[in-house]
Motif scaffolding. Sequence first.
Motif, PDB file in Angstrom:
ATOM      1  N   TYR A 237       0.840  -1.197   0.000  1.00 46.72           N
ATOM      2  CA  TYR A 237       0.000   0.000   0.000  1.00 46.72           C
ATOM      3  C   TYR A 237       0.874   1.245   0.000  1.00 46.72           C
ATOM      4  CZ  TYR A 237      -3.618  -3.302   1.535  1.00 46.72           C
ATOM      5  OH  TYR A 237      -4.487  -4.369   1.626  1.00 46.72           O
ATOM      6  N   SER A 241      -3.256   4.324  -2.322  1.00 50.84           N
ATOM      7  CA  SER A 241      -3.876   3.023  -2.598  1.00 50.84           C
ATOM      8  C   SER A 241      -5.352   3.055  -2.239  1.00 50.84           C
ATOM      9  CB  SER A 241      -3.184   1.922  -1.795  1.00 50.84           C
ATOM     10  OG  SER A 241      -1.850   1.740  -2.209  1.00 50.84           O
ATOM     11  N   VAL A 243      -8.733   1.458  -0.898  1.00 47.81           N
ATOM     12  CA  VAL A 243      -9.198   0.450   0.055  1.00 47.81           C
ATOM     13  C   VAL A 243     -10.720   0.566   0.142  1.00 47.81           C
ATOM     14  CG1 VAL A 243      -7.076   0.342   1.420  1.00 47.81           C
ATOM     15  CG2 VAL A 243      -8.795   2.077   1.958  1.00 47.81           C
ATOM     16  N   LEU A 273      -6.108   5.432   1.008  1.00 47.41           N
ATOM     17  CA  LEU A 273      -5.692   5.204   2.392  1.00 47.41           C
ATOM     18  C   LEU A 273      -5.624   6.525   3.151  1.00 47.41           C
ATOM     19  CD1 LEU A 273      -4.830   3.072   4.445  1.00 47.41           C
ATOM     20  CD2 LEU A 273      -2.472   3.307   3.611  1.00 47.41           C
TER      21      LEU A 273
END
Length: 487
Positions: A237, A241, A243, A273
Amino acid sequence: MNKPIRTMSIVCMALFVALLVNSTYLQYLQADELNSRNDNKRVRDAEFSRERGAILVAGNSVAQSKPSNDQFEFQRVYSQPEKYAHLTGYYSYTYGRNAVELTQNDILSGSDPRLFVNRVVDLFGNSQPKGGDVSLTIDPKAQNAAYDGLQALGKDVKGSVVALDPSTGAIQAMVSNPSYDPSGLSSHNLSTISSSWEKLTGDPDRPMLNRGIQEVLPPGSTFKLVTAAAALSSGQYDPDSLVPGGARLDLPQTDTDLPNESGTDCGGDKVTLTQALMVSCNVSFGYLGLTLGDDALREQAEAFGFGDEYLDDLNGQVASRFPEDPDAPQSALSAIGQFDVAATPLQMAMVSAGIANGGTVMKPYLVDEVRSPDLDVLDKAEPEPYRNAVSSSVARDLTQMMVEVVDQGTGSTAQIPGMKVAGKTGTAQSEADRPPYAWFVSFAPADDPEVAVAVLIEDAGVARDAISGSGLAAPIAKRVMEAVINQ
């Protein structure tokens, strides 16, 4: 020589050798332990008849001995007692010593081997030995800001504030509320000592407890910094990134979902993130707990100090903890600082300070310097790296993510005009019949950190819906950071 006499001689010789061994053991090997026992009346009476050294903050005494008109000649006196009680501790004829009065007793009492020459001079001068002084690392302005900030929430608030210098580990402030006055325990009146002890130890609010180091509670969303560190360190990550967002996370092996505290979707079904940290998304970090696994989370937590005791200058430190063998749903809850995760404010201040210091966590310390009665420096603290928690690149990423939390996210109440502040809020659930815990961790300036702070509000006596890290804890952290920086 006949056999009976020879046997008796051997027995007497063995007894003589045993006596020598015992005397040597008591007088040399066990001497320090026996002298430090609280129930050693001979040593205790001798100490109480000496002028004990002072405990100093920025050159001013917060504990000192003044002449008295009784059998012990000197009375221990504490200035600003409730503000510093958990640091100075008490010096009691009946109940011994605590905190710095305990850990630095040899210097303060004058019995330290480094004061041998002073004791010899005092002996030939027919005067009682004097103790040396101990200077603390505390910044009085930061201590005042922390103390006043807790007091401003109300007389009965329970909480703690810890501030560290990220580059050295020096403790700049440590306040625990409720507090107490050590004067009653340090009285020369045995009845006063006893009644003070019974009152303090019988108080259900536990005023003698240093909540900064002696109580572990769920850190809630402030632990997401540890989870984010594990994610970034895994190489899978980066701050951009994507999520899972959404309003709820399906927990495997159960019929239960993990919701977001606010009930929102964190900004979409997929978020970065950075966005997840900025809005403190339970779904995103629960997902990371599932994918990274408990071993990665535990290793990262331990890299910051969880599971260890690292503060030498105060007694009674309790280790923070991460659960040993959580299942998948429990790992998801652990990733957001719930389930069996528990931390002290000192530990969470170290998480923040480690990120601020480029990934290196410094060992915390409270005693800056010790001096002889003649003011000669006997020892000066040297900053000591404790652990490399994350790489410098991960620390930079986390710093920028924490800046976004304060600039645009849940930590906006910690903003300082003209300065970048890095922070993270937390609201940790506890038992159903008690309110949540409000947390905030931070450091500033974000680009050249001078102070890292952790604030825990255990109970402010306010309505449940008024409890949040941003509402209760962050403004106190802001006051402490400003006190350190604006000098």
